[in-house]
Design a protein around this motif. Structure first.
Motif, mmCIF file in Angstrom:
data_model
loop_
_atom_site.group_PDB
_atom_site.id
_atom_site.type_symbol
_atom_site.label_atom_id
_atom_site.label_comp_id
_atom_site.label_asym_id
_atom_site.label_seq_id
_atom_site.Cartn_x
_atom_site.Cartn_y
_atom_site.Cartn_z
ATOM 1 N N ASP A 109 23.999 19.390 -4.226
ATOM 2 C CA ASP A 109 24.194 18.099 -3.562
ATOM 3 C C ASP A 109 23.775 18.154 -2.093
ATOM 4 O O ASP A 109 23.269 17.166 -1.551
ATOM 5 C CB ASP A 109 25.659 17.673 -3.678
ATOM 6 C CG ASP A 109 26.037 17.306 -5.104
ATOM 7 O OD1 ASP A 109 25.121 17.020 -5.898
ATOM 8 O OD2 ASP A 109 27.243 17.311 -5.430
ATOM 9 N N VAL A 110 23.986 19.296 -1.456
ATOM 10 C CA VAL A 110 23.539 19.437 -0.068
ATOM 11 C C VAL A 110 22.011 19.361 0.004
ATOM 12 O O VAL A 110 21.444 18.704 0.892
ATOM 13 C CB VAL A 110 24.061 20.762 0.523
ATOM 14 C CG1 VAL A 110 23.376 21.063 1.846
ATOM 15 C CG2 VAL A 110 25.566 20.691 0.736
ATOM 16 N N VAL B 275 29.403 22.421 5.916
ATOM 17 C CA VAL B 275 29.083 21.179 5.202
ATOM 18 C C VAL B 275 29.447 19.966 6.057
ATOM 19 O O VAL B 275 28.707 18.974 6.105
ATOM 20 C CB VAL B 275 29.806 21.135 3.843
ATOM 21 C CG1 VAL B 275 29.684 19.759 3.200
ATOM 22 C CG2 VAL B 275 29.232 22.189 2.905
ATOM 23 N N ASP B 276 30.581 20.041 6.748
ATOM 24 C CA ASP B 276 30.973 18.931 7.630
ATOM 25 C C ASP B 276 29.954 18.740 8.756
ATOM 26 O O ASP B 276 29.569 17.604 9.072
ATOM 27 C CB ASP B 276 32.356 19.194 8.218
ATOM 28 C CG ASP B 276 33.460 19.000 7.198
ATOM 29 O OD1 ASP B 276 33.242 18.248 6.227
ATOM 30 O OD2 ASP B 276 34.540 19.611 7.356
ATOM 31 N N ALA C 182 21.030 15.793 -0.491
ATOM 32 C CA ALA C 182 21.299 15.006 0.718
ATOM 33 C C ALA C 182 20.232 15.255 1.774
ATOM 34 O O ALA C 182 19.781 14.324 2.449
ATOM 35 C CB ALA C 182 22.683 15.349 1.259
ATOM 36 N N LEU D 80 29.956 15.595 -2.139
ATOM 37 C CA LEU D 80 30.192 16.772 -1.299
ATOM 38 C C LEU D 80 31.690 16.999 -1.110
ATOM 39 O O LEU D 80 32.174 18.135 -1.193
ATOM 40 C CB LEU D 80 29.510 16.602 0.057
ATOM 41 C CG LEU D 80 27.983 16.466 0.036
ATOM 42 C CD1 LEU D 80 27.446 16.322 1.455
ATOM 43 C CD2 LEU D 80 27.345 17.664 -0.642
ATOM 44 N N ARG E 153 25.173 8.864 -0.604
ATOM 45 C CA ARG E 153 26.588 8.928 -0.261
ATOM 46 C C ARG E 153 27.068 10.368 -0.389
ATOM 47 O O ARG E 153 26.560 11.141 -1.209
ATOM 48 C CB ARG E 153 27.400 8.002 -1.169
ATOM 49 C CG ARG E 153 26.920 6.553 -1.135
ATOM 50 C CD ARG E 153 27.744 5.664 -2.034
ATOM 51 N NE ARG E 153 29.128 5.578 -1.576
ATOM 52 C CZ ARG E 153 30.061 4.850 -2.191
ATOM 53 N NH1 ARG E 153 29.752 4.155 -3.272
ATOM 54 N NH2 ARG E 153 31.287 4.812 -1.724
ATOM 55 N N TYR E 154 28.079 10.695 0.406
ATOM 56 C CA TYR E 154 28.554 12.070 0.479
ATOM 57 C C TYR E 154 29.840 12.293 -0.315
ATOM 58 O O TYR E 154 30.533 13.289 -0.109
ATOM 59 C CB TYR E 154 28.798 12.462 1.939
ATOM 60 C CG TYR E 154 27.533 12.556 2.763
ATOM 61 C CD1 TYR E 154 26.321 12.881 2.174
ATOM 62 C CD2 TYR E 154 27.557 12.325 4.133
ATOM 63 C CE1 TYR E 154 25.162 12.970 2.925
ATOM 64 C CE2 TYR E 154 26.402 12.415 4.896
ATOM 65 C CZ TYR E 154 25.203 12.734 4.281
ATOM 66 O OH TYR E 154 24.058 12.827 5.020
ATOM 67 N N ASP E 155 30.154 11.391 -1.233
ATOM 68 C CA ASP E 155 31.387 11.546 -2.015
ATOM 69 C C ASP E 155 31.363 12.822 -2.845
ATOM 70 O O ASP E 155 32.384 13.507 -2.995
ATOM 71 C CB ASP E 155 31.588 10.337 -2.936
ATOM 72 C CG ASP E 155 31.820 9.053 -2.155
ATOM 73 O OD1 ASP E 155 32.140 9.152 -0.952
ATOM 74 O OD2 ASP E 155 31.677 7.964 -2.738
ATOM 75 N N LYS F 107 26.808 17.218 7.241
ATOM 76 C CA LYS F 107 26.944 15.791 6.938
ATOM 77 C C LYS F 107 26.739 14.947 8.192
ATOM 78 O O LYS F 107 26.039 13.926 8.161
ATOM 79 C CB LYS F 107 28.331 15.523 6.342
ATOM 80 C CG LYS F 107 28.494 15.988 4.915
ATOM 81 C CD LYS F 107 29.949 16.026 4.493
ATOM 82 C CE LYS F 107 30.632 14.703 4.656
ATOM 83 N NZ LYS F 107 32.044 14.750 4.201
ATOM 84 N N ASN G 80 22.998 15.384 9.379
ATOM 85 C CA ASN G 80 22.051 14.786 8.438
ATOM 86 C C ASN G 80 22.139 13.264 8.452
ATOM 87 O O ASN G 80 21.118 12.572 8.303
ATOM 88 C CB ASN G 80 22.313 15.312 7.029
ATOM 89 C CG ASN G 80 21.189 14.994 6.070
ATOM 90 O OD1 ASN G 80 20.060 15.436 6.243
ATOM 91 N ND2 ASN G 80 21.495 14.199 5.042
ATOM 92 N N ALA G 81 23.350 12.729 8.643
ATOM 93 C CA ALA G 81 23.495 11.271 8.719
ATOM 94 C C ALA G 81 22.746 10.728 9.941
ATOM 95 O O ALA G 81 22.021 9.722 9.848
ATOM 96 C CB ALA G 81 24.967 10.896 8.786
#
Length: 287
Positions: free
Chosen positions: A53-54, A113-114, A57, A68, A64-66, A117, A120-121
């Motif tokens: 998923d990473v 990962v945080d 993304a 993750l 959406r990051y749900d 996110k 990357n956003a």
């Protein structure tokens, strides 16, 4: 009475030894082994899904990051399942700090990962604005006969495309140089040009950071940690099975010894019975 006490004590001792060896010859807890392997497998599956998923993304295929957040939840649940096994299972996975190392690796990966996110956003938003605003700004510059600005924006867009395909440092420096030499824009779209420059610099700065975080996430030691735990679990149960096999051999030997001793006692009883019958016959003849 004393003649019977010694054989009886030998039989009792052999039976006690037989019982003790039988207890030690039991195989390892198959249900516990299954639960541990299921928890480890669940962790591996969740870890692989999180890496996938990473990557999605980063490629812009996961809007959406749900998933993750769900992936991290599944990983923590698998760790709780490892800790929730009985005392024997907890001792296996916690020995030598193996489980603590895995928990530490997971916490570090979750933090990465945080960060990813967030970066990357920002990166995706800037890329979206840059592509849309760049085309609009180039069209506006051509309409206003600002051919120099339109040409520079075109060169900038081409360089940014190359940077997205291969974020090399020299391409990033080239983009920054283009941003620095952009000619002033008319007041009607000067604000748009300034925003384009801001987002362009942000892309140059954040793209290597996002890719670096991506590499750290994929290369996180969680996979190695769960493999080490699996090797530890397999080693423990292999040793337990080998130990049980040794005691089974001892059990067989003691059973054979006990059987031989019982046969010996039976033969002695038969011999004593024959001697007793012979003695009775001799007494009857004498009478």
């Amino acid at each position: 009475m004393g003649a019977y006490l010694k054989p009886l004590s030998v039989v009792v001792a052999l039976l006690a030894l037989l019982t003790a060896v039988w207890w030690q010859s039991r195989g390892p807890d198959a249900a516990l082994e299954t639960r541990l392997h299921e928890a480890l497998f669940a962790f591996e599956v969740s870890d692989t899904a999180l890496n996938r998923d990473v990557l999605l993304a980063r490629a812009g295929l996961l809007r959406r990051y749900d998933s993750l957040a769900q992936g991290r939840h599944d990983l923590r649940r698998a760790l709780r399942a490892l800790r929730a096994t009985d005392a024997g299972g907890a001792e296996i996975v916690a020995s030598d700090g193996a489980l603590e190392h895995l928990e530490t690796a997971l916490a570090e990966k979750a933090a990465l990962v945080d960060y990813f996110k967030s970066d990357n956003a920002l990166l995706r938003n800037s890329l979206m604005y840059f592509n849309t605003a760049g085309q609009a700004l180039r069209g506006a510059a051509l309409a206003a006969s600002e051919t120099g600005l339109a040409a520079e924006v075109g060169v900038l867009s081409h360089a940014m495309l190359r940077y997205m395909e291969a974020p090399q440092a020299h391409v990033g420096q080239e983009i920054k140089a283009i941003l620095d030499r952009l000619p002033p824009a008319p007041a009607s779209f000067r604000a748009d040009l300034n925003l384009l420059v801001i987002h362009g610099r942000l892309i140059v700065d954040f793209l290597p950071r996002a890719d670096g975080l991506l590499r750290q996430i994929v290369d996180a030691p969680t996979a190695a940690g769960v493999r080490a735990l699996r090797d530890r679990v397999n080693g423990h149960f292999d040793r337990a099975e080998a130990r049980a096999g040794i005691f089974r051999l001892l059990l067989y030997g003691i059973a054979v010894l006990l059987l031989g001793y019982l046969i010996h006692l039976f033969a002695r009883l038969q011999l004593n019975a024959r001697n007793l019958r012979r003695a009775n016959a001799d007494l009857q003849r004498e009478m």
